[in-house]
Write a protein that holds these residues in place. Structure first.
Motif: not given
Lengths: 419, 366
Positions: A108-109, A112, A115-116, A120, A122-123, A384
């Motif tokens: 998941x890290x 994220x 995702x930057x 999409x 991320x999910x 972040x």
């Protein structure tokens, strides 16, 4: 007859003076170094290392390779411009990598992080992570596509491939509103460009603030330097008092003064300069930022100006006048050139402080008066995206250094005096 | 020499004995009235039962995600329990910075024996998140605006109606909620909002709607700003958290009323950082089990107008501790207030946050 060795000067205990002196000097030097060692260490730990860390973060990108080592390897032979999805081997590697990542909870890290770059991700990683444990041996491609059809999206794989090297220029590209596409580096779509605009605005507003500090500060410093010490000391307190007041208090005070139902507008309505229905908008825009920051940074202009002007002997101006110069000529040709080092010091100080300012623009700047530092803060504490924050910070640092060098070339840094 | 030894021994003894007597527990929250309500409802009674525990408050929730990440990188977690909004809890969970919990094992069951997982229900939006309260982002408006000719806004779209309701508005300086409201008022049905917002055209539509009021908007980033702006008459209508408006209206008696229409529900709760040593973890788990039981959650509503996250707590909500007014009608979850509510889609925003935020900031800067 005296031998050659006798001509060498010796100290009382018979050692050559040169060696003895050198030894004494070395001891002095060591002592001096030991004295500054705590400061040096402090500067290295709190200043040099963090900056080095920031530089590293702005290009560092090992997370993809660390989380998906096998996939990155398998992707090496895939041509992102081929228009075809990677083959089964890559999907098998991804399944193996994700199984490990899910166990270590790093998938998941990675999601994220990616995702930057692409919405999409991320999910996609969160969802796939939930299903990967249940995946069966053998053809993985269909299983991945079944979990999420995005795995059949060429963009996903291109992003993954583009960010698989351990270092990336992606953050710097993003910091100048550009992006890497399969067809090379391109500007981002119009509706996502913001950083160049903010860099430009930060520079522009900092210059405006520096100039207004100079225009306001010069006469004050001039009067302070000309008055007898007793009076000037008293007036100096008036300059320093706001300087000692909390930054937040001063900024909030400007809010009370400048807002539409604030003191200044109330007064203007009362004396009839503006009508009640169209009160002036002086805050939550650039005007607010310029006014509040000029006020806050003014002492940084006055103090160096004052200390330089204090050293200008009044006899020069008197001499000029006695030779027939008018007041203006005497000031402009004689006094002003001598105060230039103070202007240089004050301007550099105010400008460099202004360019990195954060809290005042955030509070009174609204949308048109915010600085690049506000976006850096956002990326550090809220989104972040530390890599992008670091890249923006590095560029700001570089901009200041370049301006400093330009200033040195044009005015000369030795022409700056703090007193 | 003797003296020195004595002092050393004495201080060592003192250190040792305090360490043995009091265990520190660092709890991170938002400060202000909210933290005060947690102190009154959760930690004060807990410390009374466990005098050996010393609660240290840290008001860092607003930047908790960034700070926890930095602590994790430095390998030194100094926090034991952190209060965050649900979306931050999801991000902390994604980053591996928050610990997954088992609701039925780690949380107390309802008094009638309903397991916690059912009592909290679908408010358990992340496996790391322990919900405490339901709050909402909603609008308050001044009741004394002459230009409105006696009309009062009762529909979310009145925020976008500058003809009937002229005056400045305050909106949060982020896309979340604003984009949804804009689309709702542009005629998008409630259950279609996120589908529309997913497309470029949908985003353009939302920005176009926001454009109609852009020059009348003051953007806020801290929850206290809207109440202040309303009190100063700087804005006539503005969004903020419902608890802030409650204190503006009921405690400070300002001429402001609530516009509950299309309020957006959100959750706030605890997360436990990963990597706590065994003894601290055991202490925190014991506290959390106590602090999120049915009675404690209902107690918190005595001090602040946020709804308890457990279904079983709702009937126990009573009167305000000092004002003595009934709290139920001030809860965002009260049926009269919750006629038209909007549910904030966490998972969707986790994906689209970076992209839409970049566009939103570019739009704002223009």
């Amino acid at each position: 007859m005296s031998e050659a060795s006798d001509t060498v000067l010796t100290t009382q205990d018979g050692r050559p003076l040169k060696a003895s002196l050198r030894k004494a000097l070395r001891r002095e030097k060591l002592r001096a170094f030991l004295l500054i060692a705590p400061l040096l260490l402090f500067v290295i730990v709190t200043f040099v290392l963090p900056i080095a860390d920031m530089l590293l973060r702005s290009v560092e990108n090992s997370i993809v390779e660390e989380t998906l080592p096998k996939t990155v390897q398998a992707l090496a032979s895939w041509d992102p411009t081929s228009g075809k999805l990677p083959d089964e081997a890559v999907f098998a590697a991804l399944a193996a990598d994700l199984k490990v990542a899910v166990k270590e909870k790093t998938h998941t890290r990675l999601g994220s992080r990616l995702n930057y770059e692409q919405t999409g991700m991320s999910s996609l990683f969160r969802k796939t992570g939930r299903h990967v444990k249940k995946m069966k041996e053998g053809p993985y491609k269909e299983q991945f596509l079944e979990v999420d059809k995005d795995w059949g999206d060429l963009d996903v794989w291109q992003t993954l491939k583009r960010f698989s090297p351990p270092y990336t220029a992606g953050y710097y590209l993003a910091a100048v509103d550009a992006q890497q596409t399969p067809d090379g580096i391109q500007m981002k779509p119009e509706d996502q460009r913001v950083y160049l605009l903010l860099f430009g605005r930060t520079l522009f507003l900092s210059i405006v603030i520096t100039v207004s500090c100079l225009v306001l500060g010069y006469p004050i410093a001039f009067i302070l330097a000309a008055l007898p010490l007793r009076t000037s000391n008293l007036l100096m307190i008036l300059v320093l008092l706001p300087f000692w007041t909390s930054l937040l208090v001063r900024t909030s005070a400007w809010k009370v003064l400048l807002q539409q139902q604030g003191v200044i507008n109330d007064f203007l309505v009362w004396i009839g300069v503006v009508s009640n229905t169209d009160r002036l908008v002086m805050i939550n825009n650039q005007t607010g930022t310029i006014i509040a920051m000029t006020h806050i940074l003014l002492p940084f202009m006055i103090l160096p100006l004052y200390s330089v002007m204090k050293t200008i002997s009044p006899s020069y101006v008197r001499a000029a006048k006695s030779l027939g110069a008018t007041d203006w000529t005497a000031f402009w040709r004689v006094y002003f050139p001598q105060s230039v080092p103070g202007i240089g010091a004050g301007a550099v100080l105010v400008f460099i402080l202004a360019i990195g300012y954060y809290i005042t623009p955030e509070l009174v700047g609204g949308t048109s008066g915010i600085f690049i530092s506000n976006r850096i803060a956002y990326h550090i504490s809220s989104s972040l995206n530390w890599g992008l924050g670091a890249a923006l910070g590095t560029m700001l640092l570089a901009a200041v250094l370049i301006l400093f060098i330009v200033y040195d070339k044009i005015v000369g840094i030795d022409n700056v005096k703090l007193g | 020499m003797k003296l020195k030894t004595a002092i050393l021994a004495g201080s060592a003894l003192a250190l040792f004995s305090t360490a043995a007597l009091a265990k520190d527990m660092t709890v991170v929250s938002w400060g202000g009235a909210y933290q005060a309500s947690q102190k009154a409802a959760y930690t004060d009674p807990y410390v009374k039962m466990h005098p050996d525990i010393n609660v240290i408050w840290d008001e860092s929730s607003a930047e908790a995600v960034a700070k926890l990440r930095a602590m994790n990188e430095a390998g030194n977690i100094t926090w034991d329990l952190v209060d965050v909004v649900a979306s931050d809890a999801i991000r902390l969970c994604d980053e591996g910075l928050a610990m997954p919990i088992d609701p039925d094992k780690d949380l107390a069951a309802a008094p009638d024996g309903t397991p916690a997982s059912e009592d909290f229900g679908d408010l358990l939006v992340s496996e790391c998140f322990i919900p405490q309260i339901v709050y909402s982002t909603t609008f308050g408006y001044r009741t004394d605006v002459a230009e409105w000719n006696g009309k009062t806004p009762d529909d979310i779209c009145d925020v976008f109606d500058l003809k009937t309701f002229p005056g400045k508005r305050s909106l949060e300086k982020r896309p979340i909620n604003n984009m949804e409201w804009a689309l709702l008022c542009d005629g998008v049905p409630k259950d279609e909002v996120y589908n529309v917002l997913e497309t470029e055209e949908g985003q353009a539509r939302a920005f176009a709607k926001l454009d109609t009021i852009k020059d009348q908007v003051v953007w806020w980033s801290a929850g206290a700003e809207t109440p202040q702006l309303l009190a100063d008459k700087e804005v006539v209508i503005g969004s903020t958290y419902n608890g802030r408006l409650f204190s503006l209206i009921e405690e400070q008696k300002q001429p402001v009323a609530m516009l509950w229409d299309a309020q957006v529900f959100d959750l706030d709760g605890w997360i436990i950082p990963t990597g706590l040593p065994e003894d601290r973890l055991a202490m925190v788990k014991d506290f959390v089990k106590f602090a999120t039981d049915t009675q404690r959650l209902a107690d918190q509503a005595k001090y602040i107008s946020y709804g308890p996250a457990r279904k079983s707590s709702a009937p126990l909500v009573g009167k305000h501790a000092t004002l003595g007014i009934d709290m139920a009608p001030h809860m965002p979850t009260d049926p009269a207030n919750a006629k038209n509510t909007f549910l904030y889609n966490y998972e969707w925003w986790a994906d689209y946050r970076d992209d839409i935020d970049a566009k939103f900031q570019a739009w704002l800067a223009k």
